[in-house]
Design an enzyme around this catalytic site. Structure first.
Site, short mmCIF file in Angstrom:
data_model
loop_
_atom_site.label_atom_id
_atom_site.label_comp_id
_atom_site.label_asym_id
_atom_site.label_seq_id
_atom_site.Cartn_x
_atom_site.Cartn_y
_atom_site.Cartn_z
N ASP A 105 0.83 -1.20 0.00
CA ASP A 105 0.00 0.00 0.00
C ASP A 105 0.87 1.26 0.00
O ASP A 105 1.86 1.34 0.74
CB ASP A 105 -0.88 -0.02 1.25
CG ASP A 105 -1.82 1.17 1.34
OD1 ASP A 105 -2.72 1.27 0.49
OD2 ASP A 105 -1.63 1.98 2.26
N GLU A 125 1.52 -0.43 -5.03
CA GLU A 125 0.64 0.69 -5.33
C GLU A 125 1.60 1.87 -5.48
O GLU A 125 2.04 2.46 -4.49
CB GLU A 125 -0.35 0.94 -4.21
CG GLU A 125 -1.32 2.07 -4.52
CD GLU A 125 -2.27 2.38 -3.37
OE1 GLU A 125 -3.43 2.74 -3.64
OE2 GLU A 125 -1.84 2.28 -2.20
#
Length: 696
Positions: A336, A373
């Site tokens: 993330d 990401e």
């Protein structure tokens, strides 16, 4: 001649230098703190005890080696509950925030138990750490090692997948509940589940502030090494460890890999106004990126930023990744806000960041999938340039370009073609193959596929923030009515658009990721930021499996086709040059009239001819030629079959304007094109023909 037998994975437990290690005579406790002046171990008898049953001081002469405090406590066993307390300087101007009264979570804790406990003395009492016995019968389980290029990823929330009563499972909302629904996952055909955060996080705001909403998504880490206690079915401290392993083993037995969404960019301790739960009270100035030595840098948008390129934090992250791979058998990670790993200890983006390179080169993670990401909340956007060929990326450009084309936005035709062909503009220059692109149109963050074609605007009032949260740039449309409607014309277009985007996703070069529930048109009623919605807004509604069985069948057939067809999952980029042994290019683009395509600003229709791979890349000859006819306009159009397809027998595979079961032909036996070679393609629709036989 002796035949070589495949060598099975040798199971071993990855031993960590810190945390609590169960031994024959007791437990060894080890914790890092450079600046602490004293350290204490707090032992508890029960999960709900406010006060410890025993407090043991670390002797700085006998129990400290360098910056590590380590002590063996005899007589303790599996299930022992504990905290740390550390004394040291309170000097926020120089990064120190020691609080001798704070109860601290072990950064290497392998499990937590209980909840945040309210008290009248102002001391925050977080869940207690649990000493874990790692013994587990894996029954020969091994990592599946599916090739990345052959993956079909399914992003899902462990709790939300089976929490609804409609799931009709015994262990709803838990790791064991997932096991009960594995037959569904297997029938869908996906190769991997990407689990939203399963490491420990606060279920609610630990300070009980007025915006005390459930932390449903879990992007607020509290203990990186510990499976989330809220997803355990059993109530005994540490149950989550065994249950998580049971889930992984069962998924592997079904041929499904497990990828974890990990959040090495911030913690739940927040900024200077947040609680001291763990890292702040042990070595604040090392674990977090600080400005001027005192202010928390907020590149995560969550109050603080983990100092990932500090050697101590870097070591922790590596131990954590190896822990999940070897002690829990997980197959990969999605990082993330991974661009934060590209920031140095001052927060500056740096070329060739060591942390990113080290993860890719770690020999113990060599067969582990790693997905970034490739952006953060402070403006870094590194899609196409994150790491080397080992790193795959969530391709945000793919999401936006495919949404824009099917919505009918001008100037998107060339972008769609590029995304369909694998996004060579982003990856080829760096020598990275198409599978570095994780293609997605929807994710947990944003509209579901159903809502993407049902709402122009977000509907987030239930979140309690006056509809101010969530992205306003959704590239969505409602096609004539906002939200649910009985208008047949609107419903018709929506049905086509969902199938158009799902077809594009699963027939593009690269690796597709779909969100749990999109295959049955799950809705969040227009909420595009359901991070706090532990409710039926977020939960998987199992009634839709039957209600929208036509959509499930459509997606199921697409996935089966993708997994069988090397034509749509090449290891190399399409070039527009002839395939070896044939006279036709690997990809060609045409106008509906069959002429060379004009990539003009307003064109919204095209034909893509994608040839089967050569015998070198497809030795079994499974590949079929494909003709894809895209019509994103509001008018019905006639399309000419490409001239180079003469002599090949074609069958209709997909017609997104068709009524089920004539929207897709799983056996590739749909109608042949008219003898005139002119094909009617209705507005807002896609038709795909596949060659009837091997073209070579």
């Amino acid at each position: 001649m002796l035949m070589k037998q495949p060598c099975p994975d040798l199971h071993f437990t990855y031993q960590m230098p810190y945390g609590s290690a169960l031994q024959d005579t007791g437990v060894q406790f080890s914790v890092f703190s450079r600046s602490a002046t004293s350290m204490r171990l707090l032992l508890y008898n029960k999960m709900n005890d406010l006060e410890p049953s025993e407090v043991i001081e670390f002797d700085p002469n006998d129990h400290r080696r360098g910056d590590v405090w380590s002590m063996h406590v005899p007589g303790l066993a599996h299930g022992q509950l504990y905290h740390y307390q550390a004394s040291g300087p309170w000097d926020p101007d120089h990064g120190h925030r020691f609080d001798a009264a704070a109860r601290l979570i072990d950064p290497y804790a392998q499990a937590l138990a209980g909840t945040f406990q309210k008290s009248t003395d102002g001391v925050v009492r977080p869940p207690k750490c649990v000493v874990i016995d790692d013994t587990f019968d894996w029954e020969g389980d091994r990592h599946l090692r599916h090739d990345v290029s052959e993956s079909v990823i399914y992003e899902m929330h462990v709790r939300g997948f089976t929490k609804s009563r409609t799931a009709k499972v015994k262990a709803s909302g838990s790791y064991l509940g997932v096991i009960e629904k594995i037959p569904y996952l297997k029938s869908l055909g996906i190769t991997a589940v990407e689990l939203m955060p399963v490491n420990e996080f606060p279920i609610r705001n630990p300070l009980g502030e007025k915006l005390d909403r459930p932390n449903y998504w879990g992007y607020d880490p509290m203990a990186f090494f510990a499976p989330h206690r809220g997803y355990a079915h059993g109530k005994k401290p540490g149950s989550q460890v065994n249950e998580f392993k049971q889930m992984v083993k069962a998924l592997h037995q079904a041929g499904i890999e497990v990828i974890l969404d990990v959040v090495f960019n911030h913690t739940c301790e927040g900024n200077e106004n947040g609680p001291t739960l763990s890292f702040k009270g042990l070595e604040n100035q090392i674990y977090y990126i600080l400005s001027e030595g005192k202010h928390y840098c907020n590149y995560s948008g969550c109050g603080n930023t983990l100092n990932g390129n500090h050697p101590v934090v870097r070591e922790m992250i590596f131990h954590c990744l190896r822990h999940w791979v070897y002690n829990y058998h997980v197959d990969g990670f999605r990082f993330d806000l991974a661009s934060i790993l590209s920031r140095d200890r001052s927060g500056n983006l740096i070329p060739n960041p060591p942390m990113v390179e080290l993860i890719a080169e770690d020999p113990l993670l060599a067969n582990t999938k790693i997905i970034a990401e490739a952006w953060d909340a402070a403006g870094a956007y590194q899609v196409g340039s994150f790491g080397n060929h080992r790193w795959a990326e969530w391709n945000g450009r793919y999401r936006d370009d495919v949404r824009g084309f099917w919505r009918g936005d001008g100037g998107t035709l060339g972008a769609l073609a590029t995304r369909l062909a694998g996004s060579s503009d982003l990856y080829e220059h760096a020598g990275r193959p198409p599978h570095c692109s994780i293609n997605f149109i929807t994710s947990h963050d944003g509209f579901t596929m159903n809502d993407l074609v049902s709402y122009k605007d977000k509907r987030n009032l239930a979140n309690g923030e006056n509809n101010c949260d969530g992205d306003n740039h959704n590239i969505s449309d409602n096609y004539g009515a906002e939200g649910p409607t009985r208008k047949k014309a609107v419903r018709t277009v929506r049905n086509r658009q969902v199938r158009n985007m799902m077809s594009t996703l699963l027939l593009s070069q690269g690796v597709p990721m779909l969100v749990s529930g999109d295959e049955i048109r799950r809705t969040q009623r227009g909420n595009n930021n359901a991070y706090c919605q532990d409710s039926d807004i977020s939960w998987f509604d199992w009634r839709l499996v039957e209600k929208n069985s036509d959509m499930f069948r459509f997606v199921q057939a697409l996935i089966a086709f993708r997994r069988e067809q090397p034509t749509v999952r090449r290891e190399h980029f399409l070039t527009g040059k002839p395939v070896d042994g044939r006279k036709i290019p690997d990809v060609s683009w045409y106008s509906p009239a069959g002429t060379p395509l004009d990539w003009g600003q307003h064109a919204l229709s095209m034909v893509a001819y994608i040839a089967a791979p050569s015998r070198v890349d497809d030795p079994e000859g499974l590949g079929r030629d494909m003709v894809m006819m895209f019509n994103s306009t509001g008018q019905d159009r006639e399309f000419m079959m490409p001239e180079m397809g003469r002599g090949i027998k074609w069958n209709l595979f997909i017609n997104t304007a068709g009524e089920s079961p004539e929207d897709i032909y799983p056996d590739l036996d749909g109608p042949m094109p008219p003898s005139s070679r002119l094909v009617d393609v209705p507005c807002h629709s896609l038709k795909v023909y596949v060659s009837q036989r091997e073209p070579f």
